[in-house]
Design a protein around this motif. Sequence first.
Motif, PDB file in Angstrom:
ATOM      1  N   LEU A 128       0.713  -1.181  -0.114  1.00  0.00           N
ATOM      2  CA  LEU A 128       0.100  -0.298  -0.205  1.00  0.00           C
ATOM      3  C   LEU A 128       0.444   1.128   0.172  1.00  0.00           C
ATOM      4  N   LEU A 129       0.258   2.350  -0.945  1.00  0.00           N
ATOM      5  CA  LEU A 129       1.793   3.243  -1.287  1.00  0.00           C
ATOM      6  C   LEU A 129       1.507   4.159   0.065  1.00  0.00           C
ATOM      7  N   TYR A 130       1.839   4.569   0.878  1.00  0.00           N
ATOM      8  CA  TYR A 130       1.548   5.356   2.077  1.00  0.00           C
ATOM      9  C   TYR A 130       0.788   6.667   1.738  1.00  0.00           C
ATOM     10  N   GLY A 131      -0.082   7.199   2.332  1.00  0.00           N
ATOM     11  CA  GLY A 131      -0.600   8.003   2.008  1.00  0.00           C
ATOM     12  C   GLY A 131      -1.333   8.359   0.776  1.00  0.00           C
ATOM     13  N   GLY A 132      -1.744   7.189  -0.313  1.00  0.00           N
ATOM     14  CA  GLY A 132      -2.135   7.600  -1.478  1.00  0.00           C
ATOM     15  C   GLY A 132      -1.429   8.145  -2.402  1.00  0.00           C
ATOM     16  N   TYR A 133      -2.057   8.663  -3.632  1.00  0.00           N
ATOM     17  CA  TYR A 133      -1.005   9.927  -4.655  1.00  0.00           C
ATOM     18  C   TYR A 133      -0.822  10.934  -4.307  1.00  0.00           C
TER      19      TYR A 133
END
Length: 152
Positions: A128-133
């Motif tokens: 999961l990419l932390y904090g998103g886009y």
Amino acid sequence: MITRRMTLTLALAAAAFAPLAAHAQADKATLNALEGYFDFVDANAGTILPEQIPAEDYSKFHVLDVRDAGQFAKDHIPGALNIEWRQVFAQRAKLPKDKTILIYCNTSSFAAQVAMALRMDGFENVRLLYGGYNEWKARGGMEAHARASKKS
């Protein structure tokens, strides 16, 4: 293996309807599947910071943008595939099991749900990419790793 996946799939489906049945209790199979998931998942839930990914390493990931098509069309991480978050589980057969899947949405909330569903179905290659886009852009996007390395 098929029975385990079916149980996990049903458990996830049952969990999705939990808000509709606030006073109902989950059945034993659902509780066991959720317990098994939480025993399996690591403390950081497979999150990865933008600063941990050198620009050249994005090609090593199967980058999955789970935002809607309109947001994806405006801007996205280069090389990302777009499947709207509500459709990912139904289309999971399209996802690789031999390459790490890096999932993101705007803030990680929907992406986290997708990651959990995929993990419960046996995908062990999900990050999961932390904090998103939004956080990815704020930290420098493809150059976040290079920026962080210069500060060290």
